[in-house]
Design a protein around this motif. Structure first.
Motif, PDB file in Angstrom:
ATOM      1  N   LEU A  43       0.359  -1.180  -0.226  1.00 19.28           N
ATOM      2  CA  LEU A  43       0.078  -0.012   0.649  1.00 19.28           C
ATOM      3  C   LEU A  43       0.956   1.141   0.080  1.00 19.28           C
ATOM      4  O   LEU A  43       0.304   2.365  -0.614  1.00 19.28           O
ATOM      5  CB  LEU A  43      -0.788   0.017   0.858  1.00 19.28           C
ATOM      6  CG  LEU A  43      -1.879  -0.940   0.448  1.00 19.28           C
ATOM      7  CD1 LEU A  43      -2.607  -1.337   2.465  1.00 19.28           C
ATOM      8  CD2 LEU A  43      -2.763  -1.278   0.110  1.00 19.28           C
ATOM      9  N   ARG A  56      -5.502   4.778   5.403  1.00 16.56           N
ATOM     10  CA  ARG A  56      -4.512   2.889   5.809  1.00 16.56           C
ATOM     11  C   ARG A  56      -4.532   2.680   6.033  1.00 16.56           C
ATOM     12  O   ARG A  56      -5.033   1.447   6.141  1.00 16.56           O
ATOM     13  CB  ARG A  56      -2.689   3.755   5.771  1.00 16.56           C
ATOM     14  CG  ARG A  56      -2.573   4.250   4.177  1.00 16.56           C
ATOM     15  CD  ARG A  56      -0.737   5.112   5.050  1.00 16.56           C
ATOM     16  NE  ARG A  56       0.360   5.943   4.482  1.00 16.56           N
ATOM     17  CZ  ARG A  56       0.198   5.531   3.420  1.00 16.56           C
ATOM     18  NH1 ARG A  56       0.824   4.449   2.916  1.00 16.56           N
ATOM     19  NH2 ARG A  56       0.729   7.217   2.373  1.00 16.56           N
ATOM     20  N   ALA A  59      -7.698   1.246   4.201  1.00 14.97           N
ATOM     21  CA  ALA A  59      -7.415   0.508   2.877  1.00 14.97           C
ATOM     22  C   ALA A  59      -6.988  -1.505   3.243  1.00 14.97           C
ATOM     23  O   ALA A  59      -6.976  -2.278   2.096  1.00 14.97           O
ATOM     24  CB  ALA A  59      -6.237   1.286   2.697  1.00 14.97           C
ATOM     25  N   TRP A  99      -8.519   3.789  -5.483  1.00 11.16           N
ATOM     26  CA  TRP A  99      -8.228   2.830  -5.445  1.00 11.16           C
ATOM     27  C   TRP A  99      -9.422   2.087  -4.805  1.00 11.16           C
ATOM     28  O   TRP A  99      -9.220   0.440  -5.311  1.00 11.16           O
ATOM     29  CB  TRP A  99      -7.107   3.021  -4.062  1.00 11.16           C
ATOM     30  CG  TRP A  99      -6.822   1.620  -3.697  1.00 11.16           C
ATOM     31  CD1 TRP A  99      -5.339   1.350  -4.049  1.00 11.16           C
ATOM     32  CD2 TRP A  99      -7.435   1.109  -2.536  1.00 11.16           C
ATOM     33  NE1 TRP A  99      -5.118   0.278  -3.635  1.00 11.16           N
ATOM     34  CE2 TRP A  99      -6.023  -0.267  -2.728  1.00 11.16           C
ATOM     35  CE3 TRP A  99      -8.247   0.082  -2.258  1.00 11.16           C
ATOM     36  CZ2 TRP A  99      -6.247  -1.494  -1.605  1.00 11.16           C
ATOM     37  CZ3 TRP A  99      -8.737  -0.540  -0.655  1.00 11.16           C
ATOM     38  CH2 TRP A  99      -7.417  -1.532  -0.876  1.00 11.16           C
TER      39      TRP A  99
END
Length: 237
Positions: A43, A56, A59, A99
């Motif tokens: 990532l 993050r 994600a 993303w």
């Protein structure tokens, strides 16, 4: 039918069942810690450098809970468990970065999205193995020492916990690598390490023989190592 045929068939069935049980018990890849560290590294390259810590963390959960077609359902309880419910920009950041995509956006029940990152959708580990890693992340982020901290120190704590001890008996990494994993400016890294020492998540940290290297010691290392078999994140409140 002769008894010998029945005996042979029964034996073959028993052997097949044993092999199936062995396959189910066999590990399908690296430990939860290694898998999380690898995903953090991925990532760091796949997301924009300025992506926030909260985005993050979101994600990570999306990547590890994705189906092979890229579909992900993140329930509201899990978002609360990750302590990112107060970070509404996390989803927006990931969508703006291209993303992931969601036709409806976040709702009071959670988030349903489609990952647009082809590499994440093609992960080799089984969905159960990835779910174990996703739950290990929850286990770390819900520790008493850090659960009330902001997203940045919690993400750094997660990255530190995801590193296994080296030949010195302590985890180690290049400070630039750690900073990149967490989307942190390099100059902010040491101050956050001090915060984690003050909160007793870390017992200590220090520069290595090479100044660019860092070594650290977790206060509760045994609490964070080994498999976390409970798949209970959807019930986190």
């Amino acid at each position: 039918m002769p008894d010998t045929v029945l005996s042979t068939a029964s034996s073959a069935k028993s052997v097949k069942q044993i092999r199936q049980r062995q396959r189910r018990r066999a590990p399908h890849g690296p430990s939860e810690q290694v898998r999380v560290r690898e995903m953090l590294s991925y990532l760091a390259a796949a997301l924009p450098a300025r992506t926030s810590a909260a985005a993050r963390l979101l994600a990570l959960q999306c990547a590890l809970r994705s189906t092979t077609t890229g579909k992900v359902n993140i329930p509201a309880g899990l978002i609360r468990g990750m302590r990112i419910a107060s970070e509404p920009s996390a989803f927006t950041e990931l969508e703006a970065a291209g993303w992931l995509h969601s036709p409806s956006g976040p709702t009071h029940t959670g988030i349903s999205v489609e990952l647009l990152d082809t590499a994440v959708r093609m992960q080799a580990p089984t969905r159960t193995d990835r779910a174990r890693a996703a739950n290990w992340i929850l286990r770390v982020c819900q520790m008493d020492e850090i659960r009330q901290l902001g997203a940045s120190p919690r993400l750094l704590a997660l990255a530190l916990a995801a590193h296994l001890p080296d030949e010195t008996g302590m985890p180690a990494a290049e400070q630039e690598v750690l900073a990149r994993m967490c989307g942190l400016p390099l100059q902010k890294l040491t101050s956050l390490l001090d915060v984690l020492v003050a909160m007793r998540f870390l017992r200590s940290w220090a520069h290595g023989a090479v100044p660019e290297d860092l070594h650290w010691e977790l206060t509760r290392r045994t609490h964070l190592t080994g498999s976390f078999s409970g798949l209970e994140s959807d019930r986190v409140t």
